[in-house]
Write a protein that holds these residues in place. Structure first.
Motif, PDB file in Angstrom:
ATOM      1  N   VAL A  24     -15.741  -1.840  -6.477  1.00 13.66           N
ATOM      2  CA  VAL A  24     -14.540  -1.142  -6.286  1.00 13.66           C
ATOM      3  C   VAL A  24     -13.529  -1.804  -6.929  1.00 13.66           C
ATOM      4  O   VAL A  24     -12.432  -1.305  -7.406  1.00 13.66           O
ATOM      5  CB  VAL A  24     -14.302  -0.842  -4.712  1.00 13.66           C
ATOM      6  N   ALA A  25     -13.362  -3.333  -6.617  1.00 14.06           N
ATOM      7  CA  ALA A  25     -12.214  -3.891  -7.436  1.00 14.06           C
ATOM      8  C   ALA A  25     -12.049  -4.000  -8.563  1.00 14.06           C
ATOM      9  O   ALA A  25     -11.027  -3.703  -9.420  1.00 14.06           O
ATOM     10  CB  ALA A  25     -12.395  -5.594  -6.941  1.00 14.06           C
ATOM     11  N   THR A  26     -13.242  -3.597  -9.351  1.00 14.94           N
ATOM     12  CA  THR A  26     -13.256  -3.468 -10.911  1.00 14.94           C
ATOM     13  C   THR A  26     -12.809  -2.026 -11.358  1.00 14.94           C
ATOM     14  O   THR A  26     -12.051  -1.711 -12.225  1.00 14.94           O
ATOM     15  CB  THR A  26     -14.655  -3.780 -11.328  1.00 14.94           C
ATOM     16  N   GLU A  27     -13.282  -0.911 -10.181  1.00 17.09           N
ATOM     17  CA  GLU A  27     -12.675   0.420 -10.568  1.00 17.09           C
ATOM     18  C   GLU A  27     -11.104   0.489 -10.320  1.00 17.09           C
ATOM     19  O   GLU A  27     -10.364   1.144 -11.081  1.00 17.09           O
ATOM     20  CB  GLU A  27     -13.323   1.346  -9.685  1.00 17.09           C
ATOM     21  N   ASN A  28     -10.641  -0.307  -9.262  1.00 18.16           N
ATOM     22  CA  ASN A  28      -9.076  -0.614  -9.072  1.00 18.16           C
ATOM     23  C   ASN A  28      -8.469  -1.240 -10.298  1.00 18.16           C
ATOM     24  O   ASN A  28      -7.453  -0.483 -10.699  1.00 18.16           O
ATOM     25  CB  ASN A  28      -9.040  -1.378  -7.759  1.00 18.16           C
TER      26      ASN A  28
ATOM     27  N   VAL B 147       0.855  -1.050   0.020  1.00 16.03           N
ATOM     28  CA  VAL B 147      -0.092   0.021  -0.003  1.00 16.03           C
ATOM     29  C   VAL B 147       0.955   1.287  -0.112  1.00 16.03           C
ATOM     30  O   VAL B 147       0.689   2.381  -0.732  1.00 16.03           O
ATOM     31  CB  VAL B 147      -1.057  -0.058   1.139  1.00 16.03           C
ATOM     32  N   ASP B 148       1.881   1.125   0.856  1.00 13.83           N
ATOM     33  CA  ASP B 148       2.936   2.423   0.871  1.00 13.83           C
ATOM     34  C   ASP B 148       3.408   2.756  -0.584  1.00 13.83           C
ATOM     35  O   ASP B 148       3.944   4.017  -0.922  1.00 13.83           O
ATOM     36  CB  ASP B 148       4.010   2.037   1.742  1.00 13.83           C
ATOM     37  N   ASN B 149       3.581   1.712  -1.465  1.00 15.98           N
ATOM     38  CA  ASN B 149       4.273   1.827  -2.633  1.00 15.98           C
ATOM     39  C   ASN B 149       3.126   1.985  -3.715  1.00 15.98           C
ATOM     40  O   ASN B 149       3.602   1.847  -4.968  1.00 15.98           O
ATOM     41  CB  ASN B 149       5.392   0.715  -2.960  1.00 15.98           C
ATOM     42  N   GLY B 150       1.957   1.953  -3.417  1.00 19.49           N
ATOM     43  CA  GLY B 150       0.917   2.039  -4.532  1.00 19.49           C
ATOM     44  C   GLY B 150       0.696   0.673  -5.292  1.00 19.49           C
ATOM     45  O   GLY B 150       0.123   0.743  -6.210  1.00 19.49           O
ATOM     46  N   ILE B 151       1.154  -0.410  -4.630  1.00 18.14           N
ATOM     47  CA  ILE B 151       1.076  -1.880  -5.178  1.00 18.14           C
ATOM     48  C   ILE B 151      -0.290  -2.479  -4.869  1.00 18.14           C
ATOM     49  O   ILE B 151      -0.743  -2.426  -3.771  1.00 18.14           O
ATOM     50  CB  ILE B 151       2.021  -2.708  -4.929  1.00 18.14           C
ATOM     51  N   PHE B 152      -0.923  -2.980  -5.932  1.00 16.88           N
ATOM     52  CA  PHE B 152      -2.358  -3.444  -5.640  1.00 16.88           C
ATOM     53  C   PHE B 152      -2.120  -4.857  -5.327  1.00 16.88           C
ATOM     54  O   PHE B 152      -1.179  -5.600  -5.549  1.00 16.88           O
ATOM     55  CB  PHE B 152      -3.170  -3.560  -6.962  1.00 16.88           C
TER      56      PHE B 152
ATOM     57  N   PHE C 239      -3.026 -13.753   6.822  1.00 17.07           N
ATOM     58  CA  PHE C 239      -3.593 -13.438   5.609  1.00 17.07           C
ATOM     59  C   PHE C 239      -4.808 -12.679   5.780  1.00 17.07           C
ATOM     60  O   PHE C 239      -5.216 -11.371   5.320  1.00 17.07           O
ATOM     61  CB  PHE C 239      -3.917 -14.511   4.509  1.00 17.07           C
ATOM     62  N   ILE C 240      -5.860 -13.245   6.714  1.00 16.35           N
ATOM     63  CA  ILE C 240      -7.331 -12.551   6.969  1.00 16.35           C
ATOM     64  C   ILE C 240      -6.961 -11.306   7.622  1.00 16.35           C
ATOM     65  O   ILE C 240      -7.478 -10.124   7.353  1.00 16.35           O
ATOM     66  CB  ILE C 240      -7.987 -13.531   7.645  1.00 16.35           C
ATOM     67  N   LYS C 241      -6.011 -11.113   8.440  1.00 17.26           N
ATOM     68  CA  LYS C 241      -5.642  -9.831   9.229  1.00 17.26           C
ATOM     69  C   LYS C 241      -5.164  -8.836   8.168  1.00 17.26           C
ATOM     70  O   LYS C 241      -5.539  -7.670   8.259  1.00 17.26           O
ATOM     71  CB  LYS C 241      -4.580 -10.200  10.135  1.00 17.26           C
ATOM     72  N   ALA C 242      -4.418  -9.077   7.050  1.00  9.77           N
ATOM     73  CA  ALA C 242      -3.771  -8.248   6.112  1.00  9.77           C
ATOM     74  C   ALA C 242      -5.002  -7.868   5.420  1.00  9.77           C
ATOM     75  O   ALA C 242      -5.304  -6.790   5.051  1.00  9.77           O
ATOM     76  CB  ALA C 242      -2.728  -9.139   5.291  1.00  9.77           C
ATOM     77  N   LEU C 243      -5.778  -8.796   4.999  1.00  7.31           N
ATOM     78  CA  LEU C 243      -6.947  -8.543   4.243  1.00  7.31           C
ATOM     79  C   LEU C 243      -7.990  -7.492   4.850  1.00  7.31           C
ATOM     80  O   LEU C 243      -8.493  -6.531   4.075  1.00  7.31           O
ATOM     81  CB  LEU C 243      -7.886  -9.737   3.929  1.00  7.31           C
ATOM     82  N   LYS C 244      -8.209  -7.624   6.150  1.00  4.50           N
ATOM     83  CA  LYS C 244      -8.934  -6.693   7.204  1.00  4.50           C
ATOM     84  C   LYS C 244      -8.319  -5.556   6.973  1.00  4.50           C
ATOM     85  O   LYS C 244      -9.319  -4.478   6.514  1.00  4.50           O
ATOM     86  CB  LYS C 244      -9.087  -7.373   8.278  1.00  4.50           C
TER      87      LYS C 244
ATOM     88  N   TYR D  60      -7.083  -0.849  -2.683  1.00  2.00           N
ATOM     89  CA  TYR D  60      -5.950  -1.510  -3.069  1.00  2.00           C
ATOM     90  C   TYR D  60      -6.120  -2.982  -3.457  1.00  2.00           C
ATOM     91  O   TYR D  60      -5.397  -3.823  -3.665  1.00  2.00           O
ATOM     92  CB  TYR D  60      -4.817  -1.584  -1.918  1.00  2.00           C
ATOM     93  N   LEU D  61      -7.329  -3.336  -3.565  1.00  4.48           N
ATOM     94  CA  LEU D  61      -7.606  -5.160  -3.694  1.00  4.48           C
ATOM     95  C   LEU D  61      -8.352  -5.208  -5.031  1.00  4.48           C
ATOM     96  O   LEU D  61      -9.056  -4.455  -5.488  1.00  4.48           O
ATOM     97  CB  LEU D  61      -8.687  -5.457  -2.428  1.00  4.48           C
TER      98      LEU D  61
END
Ligand SMILES: [Zn+2]
Length: 246
Positions: free
Chosen positions: A236-240, A171-176, A191-196, A202-203
């Motif tokens: 939102v994922a599609t817009e991303n 996220v800090d680097n603008g990476i999806f 993984f679930i913690k990161a997702l939350k 960014y997803l």
């Protein structure tokens, strides 16, 4: 509204693509794993506007990349339906052969790094984003991507399966981060913690398969973790994804 940031549609027909459109899909990025499948991805993309092609050599076949393949890719990239360089990356955890047999061995790391470096360079030259396969230890891939300069032309990690520290650095680097069916179904705690914690902006969503409808389940499971609706996650994922390839 739904999308695939990373699938392998093979030679999916016009009727199959119409069927996907009826299921709410507006964008499907079908990825090559070598030169022939990259050419095939473009042929599929020509059948219907919702399909777009990614071209690249997978780390499982990194030894097949050379200057002549690079030149072929330069030609393929002139097609407006070619929207990204993928599938590229590093894999030190084994491989699938072209005959789809699982092997514990993998291509020499030196060759994998050279092929990845060359394809990252190709993406920068063409101003195209990359979708990256990361089966390297810890943060090795992010160290490399941060140095590469590809953050300026767009990066997504396909099949994200690591932890919160990794996600924060993306996220800090603008990476999806692209979320796949198998990883989210495994419901691994880190993984679930990161997702939350990762903002929805960014997803991306993917199945890494030839069956896009699995994205509905991915969106439902992301929605459950984040307290949103399936439709909102899909939109939102599609817009991303549109932002990544624009
Ligand atoms: Zn894949």
């Amino acid at each position: 509204m739904y999308s695939e940031s990373h699938c392998h549609l093979g030679d999916m027909t016009y009727d199959d693509l119409i069927d996907a459109e009826k299921k709410g899909f507006t964008l499907l990025l079908t990825a090559g794993i070598d030169l022939p499948s990259s050419e095939q991805a473009l042929e599929t993309a020509h059948r219907h506007p919702i399909a777009k092609a990614c071209i690249g050599v997978h780390p499982w076949y990194a030894d097949e990349f050379n200057n002549s393949v690079r030149n072929e890719f330069l030609g393929l990239a002139e097609d407006e339906d070619c929207v990204a360089i993928s599938e590229i990356g590093l894999d030190f955890m084994g491989r699938m052969t072209h005959e789809w047999v699982r092997e514990e061995t993998f291509i020499d790391p030196k060759i994998q790094y050279e092929t990845l470096d060359a394809q990252l360079g190709l993406a920068r030259e063409l101003s195209l984003p990359v979708l990256v396969h990361d089966r390297a230890p810890k943060m090795d891939m992010l160290d490399l991507l941060e140095r590469s300069g590809n953050t300026n032309t767009g990066i997504a990690i396909h099949g994200f399966s690591k932890d919160l520290d990794y996600a924060r650095r993306c996220v800090d680097n603008g990476i999806f981060l692209s979320i796949g069916l198998r990883t989210i179904q495994s419901a691994e705690v880190g993984f679930i913690k990161a997702l939350k914690e990762t903002p929805l902006e960014y997803l991306l969503t993917e199945t890494d398969s030839s069956k896009p409808e699995g994205v509905h389940t991915v969106c439902k499971l992301i929605a459950d973790v984040k307290g949103l609706t399936q439709e909102e996650v899909g939109r939102v994922a599609t817009e991303n994804l549109m932002r990544l390839i624009s």
